[in-house]
Design a protein around this motif. Structure first.
Motif, PDB file in Angstrom:
ATOM      1  N   VAL A 194      41.763  29.280  56.036  1.00 10.18           N
ATOM      2  CA  VAL A 194      40.877  28.996  54.846  1.00 10.18           C
ATOM      3  C   VAL A 194      41.884  28.538  53.851  1.00 10.18           C
ATOM      4  N   SER A 195      41.679  27.348  53.201  1.00 10.72           N
ATOM      5  CA  SER A 195      42.447  26.955  52.026  1.00 10.72           C
ATOM      6  C   SER A 195      41.240  26.887  50.932  1.00 10.72           C
ATOM      7  N   VAL A 196      41.308  27.640  49.739  1.00  9.65           N
ATOM      8  CA  VAL A 196      40.040  27.666  48.949  1.00  9.65           C
ATOM      9  C   VAL A 196      40.639  27.869  47.568  1.00  9.65           C
ATOM     10  N   ARG A 197      39.815  27.422  46.541  1.00 10.65           N
ATOM     11  CA  ARG A 197      40.199  27.504  45.253  1.00 10.65           C
ATOM     12  C   ARG A 197      39.141  28.792  44.680  1.00 10.65           C
ATOM     13  N   LEU A 198      39.742  29.889  44.258  1.00 14.24           N
ATOM     14  CA  LEU A 198      38.921  31.047  43.793  1.00 14.24           C
ATOM     15  C   LEU A 198      39.307  31.585  42.278  1.00 14.24           C
ATOM     16  N   PRO A 199      38.117  32.019  41.648  1.00 16.57           N
ATOM     17  CA  PRO A 199      38.823  32.691  40.298  1.00 16.57           C
ATOM     18  C   PRO A 199      39.471  33.787  40.566  1.00 16.57           C
ATOM     19  N   ALA A 200      40.595  34.153  39.910  1.00 20.12           N
ATOM     20  CA  ALA A 200      41.478  35.207  40.220  1.00 20.12           C
ATOM     21  C   ALA A 200      40.973  36.452  40.609  1.00 20.12           C
ATOM     22  N   VAL A 201      39.847  36.811  39.795  1.00 16.14           N
ATOM     23  CA  VAL A 201      39.562  38.340  40.210  1.00 16.14           C
ATOM     24  C   VAL A 201      38.750  38.293  41.380  1.00 16.14           C
ATOM     25  N   VAL A 202      38.138  37.196  41.964  1.00 17.14           N
ATOM     26  CA  VAL A 202      37.499  37.036  43.059  1.00 17.14           C
ATOM     27  C   VAL A 202      38.662  36.752  44.284  1.00 17.14           C
ATOM     28  N   ALA A 203      39.657  36.222  44.053  1.00 14.33           N
ATOM     29  CA  ALA A 203      40.855  35.973  44.811  1.00 14.33           C
ATOM     30  C   ALA A 203      41.229  37.456  45.380  1.00 14.33           C
ATOM     31  N   GLU A 204      41.387  38.102  44.385  1.00 13.33           N
ATOM     32  CA  GLU A 204      41.669  39.578  44.691  1.00 13.33           C
ATOM     33  C   GLU A 204      41.099  40.366  45.766  1.00 13.33           C
ATOM     34  N   ARG A 205      39.784  40.042  45.557  1.00 14.41           N
ATOM     35  CA  ARG A 205      38.971  40.842  46.699  1.00 14.41           C
ATOM     36  C   ARG A 205      39.241  40.337  48.132  1.00 14.41           C
ATOM     37  N   PHE A 206      39.731  39.369  48.291  1.00 15.01           N
ATOM     38  CA  PHE A 206      40.074  38.840  49.504  1.00 15.01           C
ATOM     39  C   PHE A 206      41.582  39.020  49.842  1.00 15.01           C
ATOM     40  N   ASP A 207      42.358  39.918  49.051  1.00 13.13           N
ATOM     41  CA  ASP A 207      43.772  39.744  49.207  1.00 13.13           C
ATOM     42  C   ASP A 207      44.065  40.206  50.645  1.00 13.13           C
ATOM     43  N   ARG A 208      43.228  41.150  51.275  1.00 10.60           N
ATOM     44  CA  ARG A 208      43.875  41.617  52.568  1.00 10.60           C
ATOM     45  C   ARG A 208      43.687  40.557  53.523  1.00 10.60           C
ATOM     46  N   PHE A 209      42.859  39.334  53.442  1.00 13.04           N
ATOM     47  CA  PHE A 209      42.918  38.061  54.287  1.00 13.04           C
ATOM     48  C   PHE A 209      44.238  37.094  54.016  1.00 13.04           C
ATOM     49  N   ALA A 210      44.994  37.290  52.814  1.00 13.16           N
ATOM     50  CA  ALA A 210      45.843  36.486  52.375  1.00 13.16           C
ATOM     51  C   ALA A 210      46.931  35.898  53.596  1.00 13.16           C
ATOM     52  N   ALA A 211      47.172  34.713  53.480  1.00 17.49           N
ATOM     53  CA  ALA A 211      47.869  34.352  54.569  1.00 17.49           C
ATOM     54  C   ALA A 211      49.195  34.069  53.360  1.00 17.49           C
ATOM     55  N   THR A 212      48.876  33.124  52.593  1.00 20.15           N
ATOM     56  CA  THR A 212      50.094  33.133  51.542  1.00 20.15           C
ATOM     57  C   THR A 212      49.351  32.722  50.236  1.00 20.15           C
ATOM     58  N   ALA A 213      49.805  33.489  49.282  1.00 11.71           N
ATOM     59  CA  ALA A 213      49.227  33.265  47.706  1.00 11.71           C
ATOM     60  C   ALA A 213      50.140  32.237  47.197  1.00 11.71           C
ATOM     61  N   LEU A 214      49.358  31.293  46.753  1.00 10.10           N
ATOM     62  CA  LEU A 214      50.111  30.075  45.962  1.00 10.10           C
ATOM     63  C   LEU A 214      50.143  30.535  44.252  1.00 10.10           C
ATOM     64  N   ALA A 215      50.960  29.825  43.717  1.00 11.57           N
ATOM     65  CA  ALA A 215      51.052  30.163  42.342  1.00 11.57           C
ATOM     66  C   ALA A 215      49.837  29.524  41.738  1.00 11.57           C
ATOM     67  N   PRO A 216      49.228  30.410  40.554  1.00  9.51           N
ATOM     68  CA  PRO A 216      48.174  30.043  39.943  1.00  9.51           C
ATOM     69  C   PRO A 216      48.169  28.444  39.448  1.00  9.51           C
ATOM     70  N   SER A 217      47.070  27.709  39.688  1.00 12.32           N
ATOM     71  CA  SER A 217      47.148  26.463  39.401  1.00 12.32           C
ATOM     72  C   SER A 217      46.164  26.187  38.257  1.00 12.32           C
ATOM     73  N   GLY A 218      46.077  24.961  37.735  1.00  5.50           N
ATOM     74  CA  GLY A 218      45.000  24.591  36.864  1.00  5.50           C
ATOM     75  C   GLY A 218      44.957  25.186  35.306  1.00  5.50           C
ATOM     76  N   ARG A 219      46.096  25.958  35.102  1.00  5.66           N
ATOM     77  CA  ARG A 219      46.350  26.791  33.764  1.00  5.66           C
ATOM     78  C   ARG A 219      46.992  25.851  32.719  1.00  5.66           C
TER      79      ARG A 219
END
Ligand SMILES: Nc1nc2c(ncn2[C@@H]2O[C@H](COP(=O)(O)OP(=O)(O)OP(=O)(O)O)[C@@H](O)[C@H]2O)c(=O)[nH]1
Ligand SMILES: [Mg+2]
Length: 442
Positions: free
Chosen positions: A417-442
């Protein structure tokens, strides 16, 4: 105001009763304040409490008199004025020390109640839920206990009739006070325990919401700013709206869809200048909703004159600070744009370039507000790549709910899955991380 002996509000409580015929409570409003200030807010509080204001007196001095609140000369003046106006109660714009209250009553020969007492009374009249009632009762007990007064006396004071002035008739004997104090302390302990339980229940509800990964927006602001009206406009809710102070006491949370995402929006109790600390303490469980939100909308009544507006804004900031929400991300929302002219509108956007000008009533500016809310979450988004095993089907629907759009690809190991999530929410899915990309949109 009708209350039974045990201080609870009776069913027949009806704040508008004094509007029919001659009001039972005829208050003389008094205040010590700097030049330029006035008693309009105290009168508004009294109106909300169903008490008529029959006169007002302001003394400009740096500090209230330590013994009498007003200076002795002013007290003599007040005594004559209140008598002429046929007042049966004097109401002060500040909380009185027990000593000030006692002395002032003695000098005036009529009951004196303070601003805190009036606010507590309004809260008591407006509390609807079991939780709200517990919180108000706790605040009242704390207030009474601090003044070593008989347990329920102050509750009856707004209802004291002219034939039974508070003076001389209300002081129970010392031993009675001691008994009352013990009872009050026991009751306070019991109430705090019950409220802890409420807090725990709320925490469970919140944990469930957090599991759903929904961004949470809370409305905060001065009482009567239009928070409930805005909640209704944003979410289609039908929360009660009225032109009176502290209409809303219980928080309500509704959902709103925005650019493919679901948001939670919470409306809750409003603030006021010199908000009694007893209420801030007692309403901890309620105010928690504000403290926990991802984004605070500070709703302001922009139709108020500039000075009042900045005093109200400051008062809200102070309360937010005191409940630990001082650092939270917030957006200033100037409401009631329909009630101001073009010139004032320009002045406001000049003074508050970061704010959004809206009318919750006409809907003006709401699209702008919605984009600002979405943009705020946009800032916190990051792109993540997840690999969700087929055994975790529920996770996919959670992701859909949290993200709206996502792209997916079935692979032998699971769904990529490729998805854009709020950072805090993304953390909750960390265990499924394939690759974490650099923060975007900042
Ligand atoms: N003209 C105008 N009036 C508004 C607007 N929004 C709210 N009001 C009025 O302002 C009053 C207070 O509105 P509420 O939504 O009850 O305010 P609140 O902030 O929830 O107030 P509390 O619950 O008492 O703290 C009501 O009479 C509303 O009709 C607006 O955009 N324009
Ligand atoms: Mg409200």
């Amino acid at each position: 105001m009708q209350r039974s002996r045990n201080g609870r509000i009776s069913e027949s409580h009806n704040a508008s009763a004094p509007e029919q015929g001659r009001p039972r409570q005829r208050a003389y409003a008094v205040g010590v304040m700097p030049d330029g200030d006035d008693l309009s807010e105290l009168k508004e509080l009294l109106r909300t409490a169903g008490v008529a204001t029959v006169g007002e007196l302001v003394q400009h001095r740096d500090q209230p008199h330590p013994n009498l609140y007003l200076g002795p000369g002013k007290v003599a003046e007040l005594k004559a004025l209140a008598k002429d106006a046929d007042a049966n109660v004097v109401v002060t714009d500040d909380e009185l020390s027990p000593r000030q209250e006692r002395n002032l009553e003695k000098e005036l020969g009529m009951p004196v109640i303070d601003r805190t007492s009036v606010i507590l009374d309004i809260f008591a009249g407006h509390a609807g839920s079991a939780e709200g009632k517990l919180q108000v009762e706790l605040a009242q007990l704390e207030y009474n206990l601090a003044r070593m007064r008989g347990l329920w006396t102050h509750l009856e004071r707004l209802g004291a009739s002219a034939a039974q002035p508070g003076i001389g008739t209300r002081g129970p004997g010392e031993s009675q006070i001691e008994t009352d104090r013990r009872l009050a302390r026991d009751r306070i302990t019991a109430l705090k325990r019950k409220l802890e339980h409420v807090k725990a229940t709320r925490a469970i509800m919140r944990a469930e919401r957090e599991r759903a990964h929904l961004p949470h927006v809370a409305l905060a602001g001065y009482t009567n700013a239009g928070k409930s009206t805005l909640l209704n406009a944003l979410t289609g809710a039908t929360v009660g709206v009225r032109d009176r102070l502290f209409h809303t006491l219980d928080p309500s949370t509704r959902t709103m869809r925005l650019e493919g995402r679901t948001y939670l929006v919470t409306d809750t109790v409003g603030f006021i200048r010199k908000l009694p600390h007893q209420l801030v303490d007692a309403f901890g469980a309620t105010l928690e909703e504000t403290r926990r939100a991802d984004l605070l909308l500070h709703v302001v009544d922009a139709s108020a004159p500039e000075e009042e507006l900045s005093a109200m804004t400051r008062a809200v900031e102070d309360v937010l600070e005191s409940i630990g929400a001082g650092e939270q991300t917030r957006l200033l929302v100037l409401n009631k744009a329909d009630a101001i002219d073009e010139e004032r509108r320009r002045e406001l956007s000049f003074r508050h370039p970061e704010a959004v000008l809206i009318s919750a009533e006409t809907g003006q500016g709401l699209d702008d507000l919605r984009s600002r809310i979405a943009a705020d979450f946009e800032r916190t988004l990051r792109d993540v790549e997840l690999l969700v095993p087929y055994s975790e089907g529920g996770i996919l629907s959670e992701l859909h709910e949290a993200a709206g759009d996502l792209s997916r690809e079935d692979t032998p190991e699971g769904v990529r899955v490729s998805v854009r999530l709020p950072a805090v929410v993304a953390e909750r899915f960390d265990r499924f991380a394939a690759t974490a990309l650099a923060p975007s949109g900042r």
